[in-house]
Motif scaffolding. Structure first.
Motif, PDB file in Angstrom:
ATOM      1  N   ALA A 157       0.877  -1.137   0.075  1.00 45.42           N
ATOM      2  CA  ALA A 157      -0.039  -0.095   0.008  1.00 45.42           C
ATOM      3  C   ALA A 157       0.829   1.429  -0.038  1.00 45.42           C
ATOM      4  CB  ALA A 157      -0.877  -0.219   1.186  1.00 45.42           C
ATOM      5  N   LEU A 220      -5.982  -1.553  -1.197  1.00 45.53           N
ATOM      6  CA  LEU A 220      -6.634  -1.634  -2.432  1.00 45.53           C
ATOM      7  C   LEU A 220      -7.186  -2.886  -2.609  1.00 45.53           C
ATOM      8  CD1 LEU A 220      -7.137  -0.155  -4.935  1.00 45.53           C
ATOM      9  CD2 LEU A 220      -5.058  -1.369  -6.018  1.00 45.53           C
ATOM     10  N   SER A 229      -4.586  -5.878  -2.205  1.00 45.78           N
ATOM     11  CA  SER A 229      -3.366  -5.556  -1.898  1.00 45.78           C
ATOM     12  C   SER A 229      -3.004  -6.428  -0.464  1.00 45.78           C
ATOM     13  CB  SER A 229      -2.747  -4.292  -1.749  1.00 45.78           C
ATOM     14  OG  SER A 229      -3.631  -3.729  -0.757  1.00 45.78           O
TER      15      SER A 229
END
Length: 371
Positions: A157, A220, A229
């Motif tokens: 991230a 995400l 993610s």
């Protein structure tokens, strides 16, 4: 696609270590917006100074990270800072930065990393959401108040480790011994090229009793089974396992998330630890003898057994259910010097989201012998 806009700094707001919060006026429209600057990359913007912004997140109205970012100060180029190492992070982006990594031959820690062979059984808590970090720390401290906790900030991230105000506050308050930015992430107390070397650095350079591995702010997600993610957490489990650590899962649990796929045990935890993980780990759940045990917690345990332990066992991977008691954990969470928030919900709105992370911290601390 990048959205470029020019602006003028009109005021400074309270920031945190490694991050400056600014109030800026967009030159083209006259509107006033918030912007973030990283002194490590741009130097210190001054009031009245013109800055170049990337306003992608701002204009899209994103939640985490939804502010303008200062990319450059055209009239004030920061002086170059010479470093001994040659490691580059955020590689081949326009903002690639040089760092002194612990595994760089020029590092004072290089010899230690050359000879470090394992983690000596160190517990490694692995989670997918950055919001779990303070709750894990609270759980560790509730069980082992003197434990040295190191946070490994991965690159799934936010790449700048300094972007985490939570980690910065925990560090300032002495609740974290160090932050290590791993992979393409940068800006921690220590830098490492991989999660593996970050874990070795946590143990042998920073003296960690417990290490926590989580991506930075800005998870995400796509709503698909594998497109989030946080799935990178499985790789951290593997790294901890092959280096002789003891992986402990911080399960993502919620009783308040409006999305069915995240209520009870999140499908993200089921994917990360049940399908993507190929190494055994401990799965902390609420102890059935605990006074707080309820039908909800029984359901979560059943989900863990069916969605994580079962699928892993089919591939020959034997995860271990780890019942943990809650005594003192809510008080420890309430005493944290940072605001607990996940997807906009706090401790009162979604206590289970933080409780299960704290269970993981307590589980990890119980595996140490010197704290």
């Amino acid at each position: 696609m990048l959205r470029w806009e020019r602006a003028t700094v009109i005021d400074h707001r309270p920031g945190w270590a490694g991050v400056r919060r600014l109030l800026v006026r967009i030159d083209a429209t006259g509107e006033t917006v918030s912007a973030l600057a990283s002194p490590e990359l741009t130097g210190e913007p001054g009031t009245g100074e013109q800055v170049l912004l990337n306003t992608n997140a701002l204009r899209r109205g994103l939640g985490t990270g939804g502010e303008a970012m200062v990319v450059a100060r055209p009239a004030h180029l920061p002086a170059a800072e010479e470093i001994a190492g040659h490691m580059v992070k955020a590689r081949y982006t326009p903002m690639q930065t040089m760092v002194d990594a612990i595994d760089d031959p020029a590092s004072e820690h290089y010899e230690i990393l050359q000879h470090a062979e394992g983690l000596d059984g160190m517990p490694v808590v692995v989670a997918d959401l950055h919001s779990s970090l303070p709750a894990v720390v609270a759980g560790v401290r509730a069980e082992a108040p003197q434990a040295r906790i190191v946070y490994v900030h991965t690159d799934a991230a936010a790449l700048p480790a300094a972007y985490s105000a939570t980690a910065a506050t925990l560090r300032e308050q002495g609740l974290l011994a160090a932050t290590i930015s791993a992979g393409q992430s940068f800006g921690g107390d220590l830098e490492a090229v991989t999660v593996h070397s970050a874990l070795l650095g946590a143990r042998h350079v920073a003296g960690a009793d417990v290490t926590v591995v989580i991506q930075g702010p800005g998870n995400l997600g796509t709503g698909t089974g594998w497109g989030f993610s946080g799935v990178q957490a499985a790789e951290a489990v593997h790294a901890a396992h092959v280096l002789g650590g003891v992986p402990v899962a911080a399960l993502r649990v919620s009783s308040a998330d409006p999305r069915a796929r995240h209520r009870g045990l999140s499908h993200h935890s089921a994917t990360m630890f049940g399908r993507a993980t190929l190494a055994p780990l401990r799965l902390p759940v609420l102890d059935p003898s605990d006074d707080e045990y309820s039908a909800f917690h029984m359901s979560v345990t059943e989900q863990v057994e069916s969605a994580i332990i079962g699928p892993a066992l089919e591939r020959g991977c034997r995860h271990q259910l780890a019942p943990v008691r809650t005594e003192g954990l809510i008080a420890a969470l309430e005493a944290l010097p940072v605001r607990l928030s996940t997807m906009g919900r706090g401790l009162e709105e979604d206590p289970e989201a933080f409780l299960y992370a704290a269970l993981a911290g307590r589980c990890a601390a119980s595996l140490t012998t010197d704290c």
